[in-house]
Design a protein around this motif. Structure first.
Motif, short mmCIF file in Angstrom:
data_model
loop_
_atom_site.label_atom_id
_atom_site.label_comp_id
_atom_site.label_asym_id
_atom_site.label_seq_id
_atom_site.Cartn_x
_atom_site.Cartn_y
_atom_site.Cartn_z
N ASN A 17 0.86 -1.17 0.00
CA ASN A 17 0.00 0.00 0.00
C ASN A 17 0.90 1.23 0.00
O ASN A 17 1.74 1.37 0.88
N MET A 73 -14.80 1.02 0.71
CA MET A 73 -13.84 1.74 1.55
C MET A 73 -14.53 2.18 2.83
O MET A 73 -15.75 2.29 2.89
N ASP A 116 -13.80 6.88 6.65
CA ASP A 116 -12.63 7.72 6.89
C ASP A 116 -11.77 7.87 5.64
O ASP A 116 -11.16 8.91 5.41
N ASN A 117 -11.71 6.82 4.79
CA ASN A 117 -10.93 6.90 3.56
C ASN A 117 -11.58 7.79 2.51
O ASN A 117 -10.90 8.33 1.64
N PHE A 142 -10.17 10.57 -0.46
CA PHE A 142 -10.29 9.90 -1.76
C PHE A 142 -9.81 10.78 -2.92
O PHE A 142 -9.24 10.29 -3.89
N TRP A 184 -6.31 10.09 -4.18
CA TRP A 184 -5.97 8.82 -4.81
C TRP A 184 -5.62 9.05 -6.27
O TRP A 184 -6.19 9.93 -6.94
#
Length: 169
Positions: A18, A81, A84-85, A89, A92
Motif C-alpha cells: 500500500n 472503503m 474515513d478513507n 479519496f 488517490w
C-alpha cells in the motif's frame, strides 16, 4: 457489507504494498493471503484474491480495477472503503476514473459525527447502513504485542494461525 448491500460477492484483494503504509509493518504477502483465506473460507460471498501479486509495484487501485474489468469483462466491479478513507479519496491516483467507471460502497466509521466530503452527494457513492465494528489490523497487532487476549474477536482459524506462527509478538 455482504449482508447489508446489494453486492453479490466481496473480493478481499491482498495488496503487496500500500503506497500509504510502510512495507516493513506488513507480513509476507502469502501469509497475509492465508489469513484472509482463513477468515473467509466459510462464507461463499467472501473471496480472497491475490490478483495484485503479479501487477507492477507500486500498484494503485485504479490499475487493479482496470485489470479486473479487463480480465472479467462480464462482471461489474465496485470498490469498498471505510468512511474515513472517503475524506482523502480525492488524493488517490486517478480517483476521477474510478468514480466514472465504478460504484463505491462506503462502510460507516465511528468518527464523532458525519465526515464532510466533496463526495457526499455523488450518485456512484453508496453509504451502507451496516453495523459499525471497530476492529482494525493495527488494533489486532498492538493487542497481540501487549499480550491482550483478542482470541474471541477473531475467527478461530485466524487466531490459530496467528498463534502458531507467533506473529506480532
Amino acid at each position: 457489507m455482504a449482508e447489508h448491500s446489494d453486492l453479490d460477492q466481496i473480493w478481499f484483494v491482498v495488496t503487496p504494498h500500500n503506497p500509504f503504509k510502510k512495507k516493513s509493518s506488513l507480513l509476507d504477502n502469502h501469509q497475509r493471503l492465508e489469513l484472509v483465506y482463513l477468515a473467509t473460507k466459510e462464507y461463499s460471498k467472501l473471496k480472497p484474491s491475490d490478483i495484485e501479486f503479479n501487477l507492477p509495484q507500486p500498484n494503485y487501485t485504479v490499475n487493479t480495477l482496470a485489470y479486473l474489468q479487463e480480465k472479467y469483462p462480464n462482471k461489474e466491479f465496485s470498490l469498498i472503503m471505510g468512511e474515513d478513507n472517503l475524506k482523502g479519496f480525492h488524493k488517490w491516483k486517478n480517483y476521477e476514473v474510478i468514480l466514472e467507471n465504478h460504484h463505491i460502497y462506503v462502510y460507516p466509521r465511528i468518527s464523532g459525527g458525519h465526515i464532510e466530503t466533496q463526495f457526499d452527494e455523488h450518485k456512484k457513492i453508496h453509504k451502507v447502513n451496516a453495523p459499525i465494528m471497530e476492529l482494525s489490523s493495527t488494533y489486532i497487532r498492538n493487542s497481540i504485542k501487549q499480550g491482550i487476549n483478542i482470541k474471541p474477536m477473531l475467527p478461530e482459524h485466524v487466531w490459530e494461525y496467528l498463534d502458531i506462527m507467533n506473529f506480532y509478538r
